[in-house]
Design an enzyme around this catalytic site. Structure first.
Site, PDB file in Angstrom:
ATOM      1  N   GLU A 153     -15.604   5.510   1.484  1.00  0.00           N
ATOM      2  CA  GLU A 153     -15.984   4.586   2.563  1.00  0.00           C
ATOM      3  C   GLU A 153     -16.972   5.248   3.532  1.00  0.00           C
ATOM      4  O   GLU A 153     -17.875   4.581   4.031  1.00  0.00           O
ATOM      5  CB  GLU A 153     -14.701   4.155   3.303  1.00  0.00           C
ATOM      6  CG  GLU A 153     -14.940   3.225   4.480  1.00  0.00           C
ATOM      7  CD  GLU A 153     -13.643   2.673   5.051  1.00  0.00           C
ATOM      8  OE1 GLU A 153     -12.556   3.083   4.586  1.00  0.00           O
ATOM      9  OE2 GLU A 153     -13.727   1.824   5.968  1.00  0.00           O
TER      10      GLU A 153
ATOM     11  N   ASP B  29     -12.455  -7.350   5.387  1.00  0.00           N
ATOM     12  CA  ASP B  29     -11.647  -6.265   5.934  1.00  0.00           C
ATOM     13  C   ASP B  29     -10.767  -6.851   7.054  1.00  0.00           C
ATOM     14  O   ASP B  29     -10.716  -8.068   7.236  1.00  0.00           O
ATOM     15  CB  ASP B  29     -12.521  -5.116   6.449  1.00  0.00           C
ATOM     16  CG  ASP B  29     -11.849  -3.760   6.221  1.00  0.00           C
ATOM     17  OD1 ASP B  29     -10.606  -3.714   6.157  1.00  0.00           O
ATOM     18  OD2 ASP B  29     -12.550  -2.745   6.105  1.00  0.00           O
TER      19      ASP B  29
ATOM     20  N   SER C 184      -0.559  12.097   1.643  1.00  0.00           N
ATOM     21  CA  SER C 184      -1.070  13.215   0.828  1.00  0.00           C
ATOM     22  C   SER C 184      -0.175  14.448   0.924  1.00  0.00           C
ATOM     23  O   SER C 184      -0.302  15.361   0.119  1.00  0.00           O
ATOM     24  CB  SER C 184      -2.489  13.573   1.276  1.00  0.00           C
ATOM     25  OG  SER C 184      -2.472  14.005   2.627  1.00  0.00           O
TER      26      SER C 184
ATOM     27  N   GLU D  99       0.812  -1.216   0.000  1.00  0.00           N
ATOM     28  CA  GLU D  99       0.000   0.000   0.000  1.00  0.00           C
ATOM     29  C   GLU D  99       0.846   1.267   0.000  1.00  0.00           C
ATOM     30  O   GLU D  99       1.843   1.357   0.714  1.00  0.00           O
ATOM     31  CB  GLU D  99      -0.914   0.019   1.225  1.00  0.00           C
ATOM     32  CG  GLU D  99      -1.876   1.191   1.232  1.00  0.00           C
ATOM     33  CD  GLU D  99      -2.881   1.095   2.362  1.00  0.00           C
ATOM     34  OE1 GLU D  99      -4.073   0.937   2.072  1.00  0.00           O
ATOM     35  OE2 GLU D  99      -2.470   1.158   3.535  1.00  0.00           O
TER      36      GLU D  99
HETATM   37  C1  BEZ Z   1      -2.490  11.262   4.619  1.00  0.00           C
HETATM   38  O1  BEZ Z   1      -1.287  11.162   4.387  1.00  0.00           O
HETATM   39  O2  BEZ Z   1      -3.184  12.110   4.065  1.00  0.00           O
HETATM   40  C2  BEZ Z   1      -3.142  10.318   5.579  1.00  0.00           C
HETATM   41  C3  BEZ Z   1      -2.387   9.339   6.210  1.00  0.00           C
HETATM   42  C4  BEZ Z   1      -3.023   8.488   7.094  1.00  0.00           C
HETATM   43  C5  BEZ Z   1      -4.381   8.583   7.310  1.00  0.00           C
HETATM   44  C6  BEZ Z   1      -5.107   9.561   6.673  1.00  0.00           C
HETATM   45  C7  BEZ Z   1      -4.491  10.432   5.807  1.00  0.00           C
HETATM   46 FE   FE2 Z   2      -9.295  -1.592   4.201  1.00  0.00          FE
END
Ligand code: BEZ
Ligand code: FE2
Length: 401
Positions: A210, A305, A146, A142
């Site tokens: 989700e 899940d 962001s 995975e």
């Molecule tokens: C993000 O990098 O945006 C993020 C990481 C973990 C959970 C939710 C968002």
């Molecule tokens: Fe999941």
């Protein structure tokens, strides 16, 4: 060659009687028992007596084994509270994790007839246990992140994990990629990871719409996710829109997990682009995410899940929950659709030789005993879900249960 037979064999979505399967590691032929006996006269014969159904091995394409140490650490009842609790406790949960805990979780799937599973791996902590599992594994490395400042480091880490998983590649272990979700992955990472997936011909999975919070955040930059992103990432603007995110997947077959908050148009986009939707009804219920409109889904895949948002990894438990959750659908037809969602539909999604009893497919079987007093063949799907016992499991032609 060996020959296996029982009163019913699930072939082409029907319960065929008076049939048998000749197999080694793969299915060699399907025919009447006396014909196969004649043609393979020295074959060992495995015959199940009574009301028994031979299914293709069940397929559970979405789990998070790295969270298998969780029982009640993570908060249920609300998606955003759960997410805060994941961030707060994930290191502790990973620290508690050992191979025994993961093996126990993998074995729980096996005991429910699961012969192929998809593991979403965030850290690679489950790699060894998955590589040693009795089942076939789709190992989804995975990518998450962001924050533009973190993208390069996260991409490097992803590539290292992917490379490590590639070393185990075999007919039992399939390295793959997962893009966490629209809200948590920077578009640069999405593009790069999809390019690798295309080049290496890897399967792709992503979480999508989700929770209602996710939809609100992506549409308007508002709601509970705003506070979450301000607190952890010092930002109050989403990195993508829903349509921009979907556009990445126009030319590449993908497994979209959850979609509980997707509109009819978004589900249609997914259907029309040959994607599949993974449905995790217990997780959705426990995180108060809403109910997927499964009538609008072309290729539905049921999955458990992880133990991060569920209380068991038994696919039979998941089938029962789905049967009761979708109370707007007639139970017998729903039961057959649900059985298809862990067999035939998964075969369509994966393009591997699993999920069907057909010549050339792997000899992976989930063999269920249904009640002795079952009179009507039409009742088999429902009783397979509410009233069955796993009698045996075969993987790669070997009996493992
Ligand atoms: C993000 O990098 O945006 C993020 C990481 C973990 C959970 C939710 C968002
Ligand atoms: Fe999941």
């Amino acid at each position: 060659m060996r020959i296996i037979t029982a009163k019913y064999i699930f072939i082409d979505n029907e319960y065929k009687e008076n049939m048998a399967i000749a197999f080694n590691r793969k299915i060699g032929r399907i025919d009447k028992l006396d014909i196969l006996k004649k043609d393979f006269n020295d074959a060992q014969i495995i015959e199940f007596q009574g009301e028994v159904v031979i299914y293709p091995g069940f397929i559970n394409l979405h789990t998070h084994l790295e969270f298998s140490a969780n029982k009640a650490t993570l908060k249920l009842g609300d998606f955003i509270k759960w997410l805060y609790s994941v961030i707060e406790n994930r290191e502790e949960l990973i620290k508690e994790l050992d191979n025994n805990i993961i093996e126990f979780a993998i074995n729980e799937m096996l005991k429910s007839g699961v012969t192929t599973f998809g593991a979403i791996s965030s850290f690679g902590a489950d790699l060894k246990a998955c590589a040693e599992a009795k089942q076939r594994v789709i190992f989804f490395n995975e990518v998450i992140g962001s924050n533009p400042a973190m993208v390069d480091a996260l991409f490097s880490d992803f590539k290292i994990r992917l490379q490590e998983s590639m070393e185990y590649k075999s007919q039992k272990f399939y390295p793959a990629v997962a893009i966490h979700s629209p809200y948590a992955v920077h578009p640069f990472l999405i593009r790069e990871v999809l390019n690798i997936a295309k080049k290496e011909n890897l399967l792709i999975s992503t979480h999508f719409l989700e929770s209602p919070y996710e939809r609100e955040w992506l549409e308007s930059g508002k709601g509970a996710f705003r506070e979450f992103f301000q607190r952890f990432f010092n930002t109050s603007t989403p990195v993508t829109t829903i349509q921009e995110f979907l556009n990445h997947f126009k030319n590449i077959k993908t497994l979209f997990t959850h979609c509980t908050q997707a509109t009819k148009d978004e589900l249609e986009f997914i259907n029309n682009h040959n994607h599949s939707i993974i449905h995790c009804p217990r997780s959705n219920r426990l995180l108060n995410c809403g109910v997927l409109d499964i009538k609008e889904v072309k290729n539905l895949l049921l999955a458990t899940d992880g133990l991060s948002s569920n209380y068991s990894l038994s696919i039979l438990d998941e089938l029962k929950a789905a049967l009761f959750l979708h109370s707007n659908i007639e139970p017998n037809s729903l039961a057959l659709n649900l059985i298809n969602s862990i067999t035939t539909n998964a075969a369509n999604a994966l393009e591997l030789k699993v999920g069907k009893i057909q010549k050339g497919y792997f000899a992976d079987f989930a063999i269920l005993r249904v009640p002795d007093d079952l009179k009507d063949k039409e009742d088999i799907p429902l009783h397979s879900i509410i009233n069955s016992k796993v009698e045996a499991v075969f993987i790669d032609g070997q009996r493992v249960i």
